[in-house]
Design a protein around this motif. Sequence first.
Motif, PDB file in Angstrom:
ATOM      1  N   MET A  16      16.838 -11.593 -34.241  1.00  0.00           N
ATOM      2  CA  MET A  16      15.932 -10.514 -33.826  1.00  0.00           C
ATOM      3  C   MET A  16      16.630  -9.368 -33.116  1.00  0.00           C
ATOM      4  SD  MET A  16      12.382 -12.335 -32.952  1.00  0.00           S
ATOM      5  CE  MET A  16      12.981 -13.396 -31.677  1.00  0.00           C
ATOM      6  N   ASP A  17      17.892  -9.542 -32.820  1.00  0.00           N
ATOM      7  CA  ASP A  17      18.675  -8.436 -32.282  1.00  0.00           C
ATOM      8  C   ASP A  17      18.094  -7.802 -31.014  1.00  0.00           C
ATOM      9  OD1 ASP A  17      21.060  -7.369 -32.722  1.00  0.00           O
ATOM     10  OD2 ASP A  17      20.459  -5.884 -34.224  1.00  0.00           O
ATOM     11  N   GLY A  18      17.675  -8.634 -30.091  1.00  0.00           N
ATOM     12  CA  GLY A  18      17.281  -8.106 -28.777  1.00  0.00           C
ATOM     13  C   GLY A  18      15.821  -7.730 -28.585  1.00  0.00           C
ATOM     14  N   HIS A  19      15.016  -7.715 -29.671  1.00  0.00           N
ATOM     15  CA  HIS A  19      13.590  -7.430 -29.472  1.00  0.00           C
ATOM     16  C   HIS A  19      12.752  -8.097 -30.544  1.00  0.00           C
ATOM     17  CE1 HIS A  19      14.348  -4.503 -32.605  1.00  0.00           C
ATOM     18  NE2 HIS A  19      15.411  -4.157 -31.892  1.00  0.00           N
ATOM     19  N   GLY A  20      11.506  -8.422 -30.185  1.00  0.00           N
ATOM     20  CA  GLY A  20      10.624  -9.096 -31.134  1.00  0.00           C
ATOM     21  C   GLY A  20      10.067 -10.355 -30.508  1.00  0.00           C
ATOM     22  N   THR A  21       9.376 -11.140 -31.343  1.00  0.00           N
ATOM     23  CA  THR A  21       8.740 -12.353 -30.825  1.00  0.00           C
ATOM     24  C   THR A  21       9.174 -13.582 -31.612  1.00  0.00           C
ATOM     25  OG1 THR A  21       6.800 -11.051 -30.240  1.00  0.00           O
ATOM     26  CG2 THR A  21       6.492 -13.426 -30.312  1.00  0.00           C
ATOM     27  N   LEU A  22       9.570 -14.588 -30.882  1.00  0.00           N
ATOM     28  CA  LEU A  22       9.817 -15.889 -31.504  1.00  0.00           C
ATOM     29  C   LEU A  22       8.590 -16.745 -31.225  1.00  0.00           C
ATOM     30  CD1 LEU A  22      11.349 -18.364 -32.619  1.00  0.00           C
ATOM     31  CD2 LEU A  22      12.391 -18.620 -30.370  1.00  0.00           C
ATOM     32  N   THR A  23       7.952 -17.199 -32.291  1.00  0.00           N
ATOM     33  CA  THR A  23       6.797 -18.064 -32.116  1.00  0.00           C
ATOM     34  C   THR A  23       7.201 -19.497 -32.430  1.00  0.00           C
ATOM     35  OG1 THR A  23       5.412 -16.238 -32.838  1.00  0.00           O
ATOM     36  CG2 THR A  23       4.380 -18.409 -32.786  1.00  0.00           C
ATOM     37  N   VAL A  24       7.033 -20.344 -31.458  1.00  0.00           N
ATOM     38  CA  VAL A  24       7.356 -21.756 -31.658  1.00  0.00           C
ATOM     39  C   VAL A  24       6.030 -22.487 -31.784  1.00  0.00           C
ATOM     40  CG1 VAL A  24       8.506 -23.767 -30.685  1.00  0.00           C
ATOM     41  CG2 VAL A  24       9.417 -21.488 -30.228  1.00  0.00           C
ATOM     42  N   GLY A  25       5.768 -23.021 -32.963  1.00  0.00           N
ATOM     43  CA  GLY A  25       4.491 -23.686 -33.195  1.00  0.00           C
ATOM     44  C   GLY A  25       4.714 -25.174 -33.392  1.00  0.00           C
ATOM     45  N   TRP A  26       3.767 -25.938 -32.990  1.00  0.00           N
ATOM     46  CA  TRP A  26       3.900 -27.368 -33.269  1.00  0.00           C
ATOM     47  C   TRP A  26       2.536 -27.982 -33.498  1.00  0.00           C
ATOM     48  CZ3 TRP A  26       1.692 -30.817 -29.877  1.00  0.00           C
ATOM     49  CH2 TRP A  26       1.340 -30.296 -28.626  1.00  0.00           C
ATOM     50  N   GLY A  27       2.530 -29.059 -34.235  1.00  0.00           N
ATOM     51  CA  GLY A  27       1.277 -29.719 -34.545  1.00  0.00           C
ATOM     52  C   GLY A  27       1.547 -30.953 -35.382  1.00  0.00           C
ATOM     53  N   GLU A  28       0.512 -31.340 -36.156  1.00  0.00           N
ATOM     54  CA  GLU A  28       0.665 -32.564 -36.932  1.00  0.00           C
ATOM     55  C   GLU A  28       0.652 -32.229 -38.410  1.00  0.00           C
ATOM     56  OE1 GLU A  28      -1.475 -35.979 -35.183  1.00  0.00           O
ATOM     57  OE2 GLU A  28      -2.100 -36.313 -37.274  1.00  0.00           O
ATOM     58  N   SER A  40       0.868 -36.031 -43.275  1.00  0.00           N
ATOM     59  CA  SER A  40       0.955 -37.502 -43.184  1.00  0.00           C
ATOM     60  C   SER A  40       1.144 -37.974 -41.745  1.00  0.00           C
ATOM     61  CB  SER A  40       2.060 -38.028 -44.102  1.00  0.00           C
ATOM     62  OG  SER A  40       2.948 -37.026 -44.484  1.00  0.00           O
ATOM     63  N   GLY A  41       0.668 -37.154 -40.815  1.00  0.00           N
ATOM     64  CA  GLY A  41       0.679 -37.594 -39.423  1.00  0.00           C
ATOM     65  C   GLY A  41       2.009 -37.371 -38.714  1.00  0.00           C
ATOM     66  N   GLN A  42       2.959 -36.737 -39.421  1.00  0.00           N
ATOM     67  CA  GLN A  42       4.252 -36.495 -38.768  1.00  0.00           C
ATOM     68  C   GLN A  42       4.167 -35.273 -37.841  1.00  0.00           C
ATOM     69  OE1 GLN A  42       3.359 -35.277 -41.626  1.00  0.00           O
ATOM     70  NE2 GLN A  42       4.920 -34.052 -42.637  1.00  0.00           N
ATOM     71  N   ALA A  43       5.050 -35.231 -36.858  1.00  0.00           N
ATOM     72  CA  ALA A  43       5.081 -34.057 -35.980  1.00  0.00           C
ATOM     73  C   ALA A  43       5.811 -32.931 -36.708  1.00  0.00           C
ATOM     74  CB  ALA A  43       5.811 -34.403 -34.704  1.00  0.00           C
ATOM     75  N   VAL A  44       5.258 -31.713 -36.617  1.00  0.00           N
ATOM     76  CA  VAL A  44       5.896 -30.551 -37.253  1.00  0.00           C
ATOM     77  C   VAL A  44       6.162 -29.508 -36.169  1.00  0.00           C
ATOM     78  CG1 VAL A  44       5.635 -28.718 -38.975  1.00  0.00           C
ATOM     79  CG2 VAL A  44       4.621 -30.954 -39.393  1.00  0.00           C
ATOM     80  N   ARG A  96       0.342 -24.026 -29.719  1.00  0.00           N
ATOM     81  CA  ARG A  96       0.019 -25.406 -30.043  1.00  0.00           C
ATOM     82  C   ARG A  96      -0.939 -25.471 -31.241  1.00  0.00           C
ATOM     83  NH1 ARG A  96      -3.636 -29.200 -26.390  1.00  0.00           N
ATOM     84  NH2 ARG A  96      -2.112 -28.869 -24.765  1.00  0.00           N
ATOM     85  N   GLY A  97      -0.560 -26.287 -32.240  1.00  0.00           N
ATOM     86  CA  GLY A  97      -1.403 -26.336 -33.436  1.00  0.00           C
ATOM     87  C   GLY A  97      -2.122 -27.664 -33.589  1.00  0.00           C
ATOM     88  N   GLY A  98      -2.179 -28.464 -32.561  1.00  0.00           N
ATOM     89  CA  GLY A  98      -2.843 -29.765 -32.699  1.00  0.00           C
ATOM     90  C   GLY A  98      -2.991 -30.411 -31.348  1.00  0.00           C
ATOM     91  N   PRO A  99      -3.517 -31.632 -31.347  1.00  0.00           N
ATOM     92  CA  PRO A  99      -3.675 -32.323 -30.068  1.00  0.00           C
ATOM     93  C   PRO A  99      -2.305 -32.592 -29.463  1.00  0.00           C
ATOM     94  CG  PRO A  99      -4.070 -33.824 -31.898  1.00  0.00           C
ATOM     95  CD  PRO A  99      -3.878 -32.470 -32.485  1.00  0.00           C
ATOM     96  N   SER A 100      -2.231 -32.604 -28.144  1.00  0.00           N
ATOM     97  CA  SER A 100      -0.905 -32.812 -27.546  1.00  0.00           C
ATOM     98  C   SER A 100      -0.427 -34.205 -27.918  1.00  0.00           C
ATOM     99  CB  SER A 100      -0.966 -32.632 -26.037  1.00  0.00           C
ATOM    100  OG  SER A 100      -1.346 -33.818 -25.437  1.00  0.00           O
ATOM    101  N   GLY A 101       0.850 -34.321 -28.124  1.00  0.00           N
ATOM    102  CA  GLY A 101       1.340 -35.612 -28.596  1.00  0.00           C
ATOM    103  C   GLY A 101       2.789 -35.819 -28.268  1.00  0.00           C
ATOM    104  N   SER A 102       3.238 -37.014 -28.575  1.00  0.00           N
ATOM    105  CA  SER A 102       4.643 -37.295 -28.315  1.00  0.00           C
ATOM    106  C   SER A 102       5.290 -37.861 -29.578  1.00  0.00           C
ATOM    107  CB  SER A 102       4.763 -38.279 -27.161  1.00  0.00           C
ATOM    108  OG  SER A 102       4.030 -39.436 -27.457  1.00  0.00           O
TER     109      SER A 102
END
Length: 225
Positions: free
Chosen positions: A141-153, A156-160, A112-118
């Motif tokens: 990734m062919d079966g190994h590694g890390t997927l990082t899912v990041g989210w934040g603001e 201009s205030g949009q969700a990323v 999480r890269g920011g305040p929780s939001g909707s």
Amino acid sequence: MERRARRNETLAEVGALAAGIAHELRNGLNPISGSVECLQRELKLEGENAQLMELITTECSRLNGFVTDLLSYSRDRDLVIENVDIEDHLADLCEELSRDPRFGRVTVRVERGGPSGSVQADRVQIRQVWLNLATNALEAMDGHGTLTVGWGEGESGQAVVEFIDDGPGVATEDLSRVGQPFFTTKQGGTGLGLAIAQRIVERHGGTRERRAQGRGGAGDAPRRR
Ligand SMILES: Nc1ncnc2c1ncn2[C@@H]1O[C@H](COP(=O)(O)OP(=O)(O)O)[C@@H](O)[C@H]1O
Ligand SMILES: [Mg+2]
């Protein structure tokens, strides 16, 4: 302007044609898959015969996937906008993906890269966007590694929302074609996942960006306003 109108008209015609073909294919494929499933249960095949039956099942499921993608790409479904809690929605998806045996021993991490939001979004369609981007990352990734899912603001205030993988990234010679409908480097790929994601994000008033990562992975960030 006129050229753009003509292009939109052509795209609509191609879309209608593709939807018609996809429908016919699905009508034929459903009874085939059903019958094969039935036969596979009834007949106890071995050796080469079992392999042939396996080939039919795999190809049926690949074609089903293609038809589903083609239908999503060629037809815009109306958006049903509601309040979607990003954290919950992403956590559910990541939980599901981390247990999916197709992707082997990958780790899926939500950061999480920011305040929780909707966001105001169509719950089903926005999930499709995240699923398509996450699937690409996991396949890379062919079966190994890390997927990082990041989210934040965003600025201009949009969700990323970002999907960053440990895979090899996109080859330089493919960069300009990645995301064009039907461009794929995968055996059995449809080349429609990114095009569908792009279209849904745009219909929500957002944008999609691809970033090259230092460690060789690829980042995909659909932004939502
Ligand atoms: N995370 C990623 N890492 C490396 N290549 C990627 C990634 N995401 C997409 N691609 C490239 O973009 C192509 C198109 O992706 P997509 O439209 O989802 O179709 P498909 O997954 O069926 O090939 C892929 O075949 C792959 O070459
Ligand atoms: Mg894909």
